[in-house]
Design a protein around this motif. Sequence first.
Motif, PDB file in Angstrom:
ATOM      1  N   GLN B   6       5.731   7.828   6.373  1.00 40.85           N
ATOM      2  CA  GLN B   6       4.943   6.591   6.649  1.00 40.85           C
ATOM      3  C   GLN B   6       5.585   5.683   7.673  1.00 40.85           C
ATOM      4  OE1 GLN B   6       3.991   6.326   2.160  1.00 40.85           O
ATOM      5  NE2 GLN B   6       2.213   5.377   3.184  1.00 40.85           N
ATOM      6  N   GLN B   8       4.626   3.317   9.605  1.00 45.50           N
ATOM      7  CA  GLN B   8       4.370   1.597   9.297  1.00 45.50           C
ATOM      8  C   GLN B   8       4.873   1.170   8.078  1.00 45.50           C
ATOM      9  OE1 GLN B   8       0.438   3.247   9.032  1.00 45.50           O
ATOM     10  NE2 GLN B   8      -0.425   2.093  10.909  1.00 45.50           N
ATOM     11  N   LEU B  21      -4.004   3.461   7.697  1.00 47.53           N
ATOM     12  CA  LEU B  21      -2.430   3.656   7.543  1.00 47.53           C
ATOM     13  C   LEU B  21      -2.022   5.245   7.639  1.00 47.53           C
ATOM     14  CD1 LEU B  21      -2.882   2.055   3.811  1.00 47.53           C
ATOM     15  CD2 LEU B  21      -2.291   0.947   6.232  1.00 47.53           C
ATOM     16  N   TRP B  36      -2.759   9.926  -1.936  1.00 47.16           N
ATOM     17  CA  TRP B  36      -2.732   8.516  -1.750  1.00 47.16           C
ATOM     18  C   TRP B  36      -2.457   7.735  -3.016  1.00 47.16           C
ATOM     19  CZ3 TRP B  36      -1.057   5.797   2.459  1.00 47.16           C
ATOM     20  CH2 TRP B  36      -0.986   6.391   3.697  1.00 47.16           C
ATOM     21  N   ASN B  76      -4.365  10.616   7.162  1.00 47.99           N
ATOM     22  CA  ASN B  76      -4.508   9.149   7.321  1.00 47.99           C
ATOM     23  C   ASN B  76      -5.523   8.523   6.561  1.00 47.99           C
ATOM     24  OD1 ASN B  76      -2.416   9.414   9.332  1.00 47.99           O
ATOM     25  ND2 ASN B  76      -3.761   9.413  11.022  1.00 47.99           N
ATOM     26  N   TYR B  90       0.871   0.998  -0.125  1.00 45.31           N
ATOM     27  CA  TYR B  90       0.184   2.267  -0.317  1.00 45.31           C
ATOM     28  C   TYR B  90       1.131   3.366   0.062  1.00 45.31           C
ATOM     29  CZ  TYR B  90      -4.293  -0.220  -0.331  1.00 45.31           C
ATOM     30  OH  TYR B  90      -5.105  -1.194  -0.848  1.00 45.31           O
ATOM     31  N   THR B 110       3.448   1.901   3.064  1.00 42.49           N
ATOM     32  CA  THR B 110       3.223   0.827   3.924  1.00 42.49           C
ATOM     33  C   THR B 110       2.401  -0.394   3.026  1.00 42.49           C
ATOM     34  OG1 THR B 110       2.510   2.604   5.680  1.00 42.49           O
ATOM     35  CG2 THR B 110       1.336   0.513   5.666  1.00 42.49           C
ATOM     36  N   LEU B 112       0.381  -3.464   2.952  1.00 41.68           N
ATOM     37  CA  LEU B 112      -0.726  -3.883   3.825  1.00 41.68           C
ATOM     38  C   LEU B 112      -0.803  -5.255   3.121  1.00 41.68           C
ATOM     39  CD1 LEU B 112      -3.274  -3.785   5.629  1.00 41.68           C
ATOM     40  CD2 LEU B 112      -4.567  -2.794   3.387  1.00 41.68           C
TER      41      LEU B 112
END
Lengths: 117, 116
Positions: B6, B8, B21, B36, B76, B90, B110, B112
């Motif tokens: 991941q 990001q 994401l 996820w 994604n 996440y 990631t 958020l």
Amino acid sequence: EPEVTQTPSHQVTQMGQEVILRCVPISNHLYFYWYRQILGQKVEFLVSFYNNEISEKSEIFDDQFSVERPDGSNFTLKIRSTKLEDSAMYFCASSEGFERGGRVEQYFGPGTRLTVT
Amino acid sequence: AQKVTQAQTEISVVEKEDVTLDCVYETRDTTYYLFWYKQPPSGELVFLIRRNSFDEQNEISGRYSWNFQKSTSSFNFTITASQVVDSAVYFCALSEAPDNFNKFYFGSGTKLNVKP
């Protein structure tokens, strides 16, 4: 909705002490797991357990760690002699189990934050 | 090598923006599952979706949608019209047939941030 529960939510212990983290998986699940998450890092697999024996374990799960299902509902993780680097959030999870024709997704408990001082 | 990447680390958006994401995975197996999970500030891990390697159909659930592309080894996750309550970390995860899908490999997550 059934959920995985874990106790305690936070455990503080001194280096070298033994700790037991407890979990109650979802009642009809047959597969149980422990994961850990060092603060700010990814979730890491420790061990999976089925039919009263370990089915898979990671290199993290060394001789200091053990798991047990002492009765029909609890699933425990014991750390024999804690080290500073054992400080982490420990998650218990359970699943129906693919081998049993069940769903593979794992449902996680809220975690136990272990702090070793 | 990382099985789940991941890239990001952290994303910040303003409420009502759409956000995607990214998740890239690596496996030699033809049979695997992708997942996820959401980790809100309270710390628990909440299951969001499971996808198996034979089902590339995209899925939509309310404001959430997932785009699975085997050609690019990506899975994604898009949140449409983000809300403050979407603020969380996440995680994307992979499980493989040799482990009977019992061992999850998680990405690094990631974070958020959805601002009002």
